[in-house]
Design a protein around this motif. Structure first.
Motif, mmCIF file in Angstrom:
data_model
loop_
_atom_site.group_PDB
_atom_site.id
_atom_site.type_symbol
_atom_site.label_atom_id
_atom_site.label_comp_id
_atom_site.label_asym_id
_atom_site.label_seq_id
_atom_site.Cartn_x
_atom_site.Cartn_y
_atom_site.Cartn_z
ATOM 1 N N TYR A 88 0.808 -1.228 0.000
ATOM 2 C CA TYR A 88 0.000 0.000 0.000
ATOM 3 C C TYR A 88 0.838 1.275 0.000
ATOM 4 O O TYR A 88 0.317 2.352 -0.208
ATOM 5 N N ARG A 89 2.142 1.168 0.257
ATOM 6 C CA ARG A 89 2.988 2.368 0.307
ATOM 7 C C ARG A 89 3.595 2.543 -1.090
ATOM 8 O O ARG A 89 4.800 2.385 -1.279
ATOM 9 N N ALA A 137 -3.524 -3.762 -0.164
ATOM 10 C CA ALA A 137 -3.723 -3.303 1.212
ATOM 11 C C ALA A 137 -3.551 -4.425 2.229
ATOM 12 O O ALA A 137 -3.246 -4.176 3.393
ATOM 13 N N GLY A 169 7.520 -5.957 8.157
ATOM 14 C CA GLY A 169 6.493 -6.666 8.929
ATOM 15 C C GLY A 169 5.852 -7.808 8.147
ATOM 16 O O GLY A 169 5.272 -8.722 8.748
ATOM 17 N N THR A 170 5.984 -7.744 6.845
ATOM 18 C CA THR A 170 5.343 -8.731 5.974
ATOM 19 C C THR A 170 6.057 -10.079 5.982
ATOM 20 O O THR A 170 5.485 -11.101 5.599
ATOM 21 N N LEU A 199 10.167 -0.621 11.132
ATOM 22 C CA LEU A 199 8.903 -0.724 11.856
ATOM 23 C C LEU A 199 7.794 -1.313 10.999
ATOM 24 O O LEU A 199 7.660 -0.957 9.822
#
Ligand SMILES: Cc1ncc(C[n+]2csc(CCOP(=O)(O)OP(=O)(O)O)c2C)c(N)n1
Length: 368
Positions: A88-89, A137, A169-170, A199
């Motif tokens: 999403y970024r 997302a 995080g993924t 993060l």
């Protein structure tokens, strides 16, 4: 060996010279283009944050601020025919893939002229003609899709490459591990890129990952992997080139990790109070955009006037993108169901990696 035979002159290694000025071997106009794209991303994202505050943009909105060197470096290693999947970024990735800023901004505004015709908004940028196959997302949702696209390419024997971006995080999701396993086993032409901005929302990598050196996870699958400083555009580009080359010529996957710094909160509504001021100051001191500018000026690639002109030109371009988005119409209600299915007509090819296979499948179902 005859004693009077002259020994050949020893070649001087070029290494020390390169170390003195690593920009010497680079084409100046290419370096300026890199800076231009970084500056475009920076201003586009800053103005996007502003537009969000003014309620021009709805839903969530995650910015690439601080990650510009990583994004531009990665995309510099891809050919236009290569595919890109992101999380999403993704605004900066869309710009660096060559999509016009106006169409990206219009999508964020939810307008018909946007890349996804206003139906996706931020997090769902999609443009098959630019081979940007999504903004996703759901954390890790892009990984199986990208792996499938790479499988389709391998099956057809073409030489395109898939790049699949994700956050740190993924890497603790099942999809990440399942896909890396299959990609190595099936020799798929894919580059998995972890943008390690330290993060996942507010959780540090150390608190979430038993192996915080994320590139090491590739060892479990005997996959090639590399970690690179994501603030160093040329280092990212070179590492990405090695990975893309491995995918294109050997049809083998790579796991690339770029260490980076997220300038702001996770999304535009996150004040990021979980970070100490000193940490933010340390990150800001390493801001890749002014650092690259200073490097180009020091090397004589750009002078102050040239840099200022370029920046003013980009400023105008971003202002035009906002005007374009603002003046564009909303999607019409009649089109509510348009693009709800992958193809308007069953099995009609859209130029995506798997299409010819689908189109020629003997068991394809005709929808009346
Ligand atoms: C399956 C799923 N679980 C949880 C979320 C909520 N969520 C959105 S982003 C995020 C953190 C992801 O962090 P990371 O992968 O490091 O990416 P970054 O945002 O740092 O670039 C979470 C938990 C989600 N979108 N999808």
């Amino acid at each position: 060996m005859a004693t009077d035979e002259k020994a050949p002159p020893r070649r001087r290694s070029r290494k020390p010279q390169r170390a003195a000025d690593a920009l010497a071997d680079e084409k100046p106009d290419v370096l300026v283009d890199y800076y231009r794209m970084m500056w475009l991303m920076r201003r586009f994202e800053e103005r996007t944050g502003e537009m969000y505050q003014r309620a021009k943009i709805g839903g969530y909105c995650h910015l690439n601020l601080g990650e510009e060197a990583t994004v531009v470096g990665l995309l510099a290693a891809l050919e236009p025919r290569d595919y890109l999947f992101t999380n999403y970024r993704e605004h900066g990735y869309a710009l660096a893939k060559g999509i016009e800023p106006g169409r990206v901004m219009a999508e964020l505004f939810g307008r018909q002229t946007g890349v996804s015709h206003g139906r996706g908004g931020s997090m769902h940028l999609f443009d098959a003609s630019a081979r940007l196959l999504g903004g996703y997302a759901i954390v890790g949702g892009q990984i199986p899709l990208a792996t499938g696209a790479a499988q389709a390419i391998a099956y057809r024997g073409s030489d395109e490459v898939v790049m699949c971006q994700m956050g740190d995080g993924t890497t603790n999701t099942g999809a990440f591990h399942e896909c890396l396993n299959l990609a190595q086993l099936w020799k798929l032409p894919i580059v998995y890129v972890i943008v390690n901005n330290l993060l996942g929302m507010g959780t540090t990598v150390e608190a979430a990952s038993a192996e915080p050196e994320l590139y090491q996870r590739a060892c479990a699958y005997r996959m090639a992997s590399e970690r690179v400083d994501g603030n160093d555009l040329l280092a990212v580009r070179d590492a990405a080139r090695r990975a893309v080359d491995r995918a294109r010529t050997e049809s083998l996957p790579t796991l690339l990790e770029a260490t980076s710094f997220r300038m702001r909160g996770h999304s535009v509504v996150d004040p990021a109070r979980y970070r100490a001021n000193e940490e933010v100051e340390r990150g800001r001191a390493r801001d890749p955009v002014p650092a690259f500018r200073a490097r180009l000026v020091a090397a004589g690639v750009l002078d102050e006037t040239g840099a200022a002109e370029l920046e003013a030109e980009v400023e105008r371009e971003v202002a035009q993108a906002i005007d374009f988005a603002d003046q564009s119409p909303d999607p019409s209600v009649e089109d509510l169901f348009a693009d709800a299915y992958a193809t308007p007509v069953a099995n009609e090819p859209r130029g995506l990696p798997g299409d010819p296979v689908v189109a020629s499948a003997p068991h394809s179902v005709e929808v009346m």
